[in-house]
Every structure is written in structure tokens, then in C-alpha cells.
Motif scaffolding. Structure first.
Motif, PDB file in Angstrom:
ATOM      1  N   LEU A  70       0.836  -1.200   0.000  1.00  0.00           N
ATOM      2  CA  LEU A  70       0.000   0.000   0.000  1.00  0.00           C
ATOM      3  C   LEU A  70       0.869   1.248   0.000  1.00  0.00           C
ATOM      4  CD1 LEU A  70      -2.735   1.485   0.261  1.00  0.00           C
ATOM      5  CD2 LEU A  70      -2.468   1.259   2.741  1.00  0.00           C
ATOM      6  N   ARG A  71       1.852   1.280   0.872  1.00  0.00           N
ATOM      7  CA  ARG A  71       2.742   2.451   0.939  1.00  0.00           C
ATOM      8  C   ARG A  71       3.449   2.678  -0.394  1.00  0.00           C
ATOM      9  NH1 ARG A  71       5.154   1.430   6.956  1.00  0.00           N
ATOM     10  NH2 ARG A  71       3.400   2.374   8.055  1.00  0.00           N
ATOM     11  N   GLU A  72       3.898   1.592  -1.017  1.00  0.00           N
ATOM     12  CA  GLU A  72       4.589   1.709  -2.304  1.00  0.00           C
ATOM     13  C   GLU A  72       3.647   2.269  -3.372  1.00  0.00           C
ATOM     14  OE1 GLU A  72       6.188  -1.481  -5.491  1.00  0.00           O
ATOM     15  OE2 GLU A  72       6.961  -1.725  -3.449  1.00  0.00           O
ATOM     16  N   ASP A  73       2.417   1.724  -3.441  1.00  0.00           N
ATOM     17  CA  ASP A  73       1.434   2.207  -4.416  1.00  0.00           C
ATOM     18  C   ASP A  73       1.101   3.676  -4.176  1.00  0.00           C
ATOM     19  OD1 ASP A  73       1.349  -0.308  -5.544  1.00  0.00           O
ATOM     20  OD2 ASP A  73      -0.565  -0.865  -4.619  1.00  0.00           O
ATOM     21  N   LEU A  74       0.871   4.023  -2.913  1.00  0.00           N
ATOM     22  CA  LEU A  74       0.536   5.411  -2.592  1.00  0.00           C
ATOM     23  C   LEU A  74       1.704   6.332  -2.914  1.00  0.00           C
ATOM     24  CD1 LEU A  74      -1.420   4.969   0.756  1.00  0.00           C
ATOM     25  CD2 LEU A  74      -2.365   5.419  -1.510  1.00  0.00           C
ATOM     26  N   TRP A  75       2.912   5.911  -2.574  1.00  0.00           N
ATOM     27  CA  TRP A  75       4.088   6.740  -2.828  1.00  0.00           C
ATOM     28  C   TRP A  75       4.239   7.040  -4.310  1.00  0.00           C
ATOM     29  CZ3 TRP A  75       7.082  10.180  -0.930  1.00  0.00           C
ATOM     30  CH2 TRP A  75       8.276  10.515  -1.569  1.00  0.00           C
ATOM     31  N   CYS A  85      -9.131   0.766  -1.854  1.00  0.00           N
ATOM     32  CA  CYS A  85      -9.905   1.992  -2.055  1.00  0.00           C
ATOM     33  C   CYS A  85      -9.002   3.219  -1.904  1.00  0.00           C
ATOM     34  CB  CYS A  85     -11.061   2.032  -1.056  1.00  0.00           C
ATOM     35  SG  CYS A  85     -12.277   3.309  -1.404  1.00  0.00           S
ATOM     36  N   ALA A  86      -8.126   3.205  -0.911  1.00  0.00           N
ATOM     37  CA  ALA A  86      -7.204   4.330  -0.708  1.00  0.00           C
ATOM     38  C   ALA A  86      -6.271   4.471  -1.907  1.00  0.00           C
ATOM     39  CB  ALA A  86      -6.395   4.128   0.572  1.00  0.00           C
ATOM     40  N   ALA A  87      -5.742   3.353  -2.378  1.00  0.00           N
ATOM     41  CA  ALA A  87      -4.836   3.395  -3.527  1.00  0.00           C
ATOM     42  C   ALA A  87      -5.557   3.908  -4.770  1.00  0.00           C
ATOM     43  CB  ALA A  87      -4.239   2.010  -3.783  1.00  0.00           C
ATOM     44  N   VAL A  88      -6.793   3.477  -4.976  1.00  0.00           N
ATOM     45  CA  VAL A  88      -7.564   3.922  -6.138  1.00  0.00           C
ATOM     46  C   VAL A  88      -7.913   5.406  -6.004  1.00  0.00           C
ATOM     47  CG1 VAL A  88      -9.786   3.677  -7.327  1.00  0.00           C
ATOM     48  CG2 VAL A  88      -8.416   1.662  -6.827  1.00  0.00           C
ATOM     49  N   ALA A  89      -8.219   5.858  -4.792  1.00  0.00           N
ATOM     50  CA  ALA A  89      -8.539   7.271  -4.595  1.00  0.00           C
ATOM     51  C   ALA A  89      -7.356   8.152  -4.989  1.00  0.00           C
ATOM     52  CB  ALA A  89      -8.932   7.530  -3.143  1.00  0.00           C
ATOM     53  N   VAL A  90      -6.149   7.745  -4.629  1.00  0.00           N
ATOM     54  CA  VAL A  90      -4.970   8.518  -4.978  1.00  0.00           C
ATOM     55  C   VAL A  90      -4.696   8.405  -6.482  1.00  0.00           C
ATOM     56  CG1 VAL A  90      -2.498   8.830  -4.565  1.00  0.00           C
ATOM     57  CG2 VAL A  90      -4.019   8.361  -2.659  1.00  0.00           C
ATOM     58  N   GLU A  91      -4.963   7.238  -7.059  1.00  0.00           N
ATOM     59  CA  GLU A  91      -4.806   7.086  -8.511  1.00  0.00           C
ATOM     60  C   GLU A  91      -5.780   8.010  -9.245  1.00  0.00           C
ATOM     61  OE1 GLU A  91      -4.868   3.732 -12.058  1.00  0.00           O
ATOM     62  OE2 GLU A  91      -5.539   3.161 -10.065  1.00  0.00           O
ATOM     63  N   ILE A  92      -7.008   8.118  -8.739  1.00  0.00           N
ATOM     64  CA  ILE A  92      -7.992   9.025  -9.339  1.00  0.00           C
ATOM     65  C   ILE A  92      -7.489  10.465  -9.259  1.00  0.00           C
ATOM     66  CG2 ILE A  92     -10.300  10.016  -9.013  1.00  0.00           C
ATOM     67  CD1 ILE A  92     -11.223   7.140  -8.234  1.00  0.00           C
ATOM     68  N   ALA A  93      -6.898  10.811  -8.128  1.00  0.00           N
ATOM     69  CA  ALA A  93      -6.346  12.160  -7.987  1.00  0.00           C
ATOM     70  C   ALA A  93      -5.241  12.406  -9.013  1.00  0.00           C
ATOM     71  CB  ALA A  93      -5.811  12.361  -6.568  1.00  0.00           C
TER      72      ALA A  93
END
Length: 145
Positions: free
Chosen positions: A8-13, A103-111
Motif C-alpha cells: 500500500l505504501r509503495e502504491d501510494l508513494w 480503495c485508498a490506492a484507487v482514490a490517490v490514482e484518481i487524484a
């Protein structure tokens, strides 16, 4: 550390880094670019539009996934969550955590995808202003002759 958290951290980063890079491009376009040459702006707009077209299906899918997961989260009652904890139903709790992480990762991807749209609009705005100024200058030149 849990492998899921690290993923998750890697995807978000990666996505947050992309958002930061977008802000850097915006700042350059708006404040630091010495000349917003019409040809350069048109070329940049074409590049952005090509990328946006490629991302359109990904954006639609990401929004759909996000909405589905948010609906699931809203429909999970606090009582059900408390019951899972009380009964130590770790499988249910892990499934919920997995869904929240996705969901968190997708939300940041949408951003990040929205940043591409914002860059396209910024370039269009700069191009429109450059065109308007160009016409104004040409008109001024003709008026002076």
C-alpha cells in the motif's frame, strides 16, 4: 512489517510522487516558463491529450471501483465491525482492511488522473491567452501602420 502495508505504501508513494510531479509541471507552465510559445503549447497539449485518451478507460474503471468500495464501506455497520472484533473474525477484518487499502490506492490514482486533466486545462488556458494576445498584437501592428 506486514507485506500488505508495504505494498500500500509503495502504491501510494508512486501516485503521490506523480501528483507532486504534476504540481511541479504546473508551476513551470504558469510561473517559470519564459515563453509560452503557441507552437510549444500546442505540442504539449497534443501530448497531454494523447495521454488523457489512453487513461480515459482507466479513469472510468477507477471511479467505478472506488464507488463500489465506498458503498460497501458505508453499508458495513459499526455493529457488524464490533461483532467481528468481539468474535475475533480476523478473516472478515482482513478482507475489510484489504478493501480499504485498495480503495485508498484507487482514490490517490484518481487524484493523479485528475491532475492530468488539470494540466490539459491549464495548457488550454495558456494557449487561449497566448492566442488572444497574439491577435491583439497583430491588430495593434496593423493599426499603427
Amino acid at each position: 512489517m506486514n507485506g500488505n502495508i508495504e505494498k500500500l505504501r509503495e502504491d501510494l508513494w508512486l501516485n503521490v510522487s506523480g501528483i507532486a510531479a504534476s504540481f511541479d509541471r504546473f508551476n513551470f507552465l504558469i510561473y517559470e516558463s519564459e515563453s509560452n510559445d503557441e507552437a510549444q503549447l500546442r505540442e504539449r497539449l497534443g501530448q497531454i491529450e494523447d495521454g488523457a485518451e489512453q487513461n480515459r478507460a482507466r479513469t472510468i474503471a477507477a471511479h467505478s471501483e472506488f464507488e463500489r468500495w465506498m458503498d460497501e464501506e458505508r453499508n458495513e455497520s459499526a455493529e457488524r465491525l464490533a461483532e467481528w472484533k468481539q468474535k475475533r473474525q480476523s478473516g472478515q477484518l482482513h478482507a475489510r482492511a484489504d478493501r480499504c487499502e485498495r480503495c485508498a490506492a484507487v482514490a490517490v490514482e484518481i487524484a493523479l488522473l485528475a491532475m492530468d486533466q488539470a494540466e490539459m486545462i491549464i495548457v488550454r488556458a495558456l494557449l487561449a491567452r497566448t492566442e488572444a494576445i497574439s491577435v491583439q498584437i497583430q491588430r495593434g501592428d496593423k493599426a499603427g501602420t
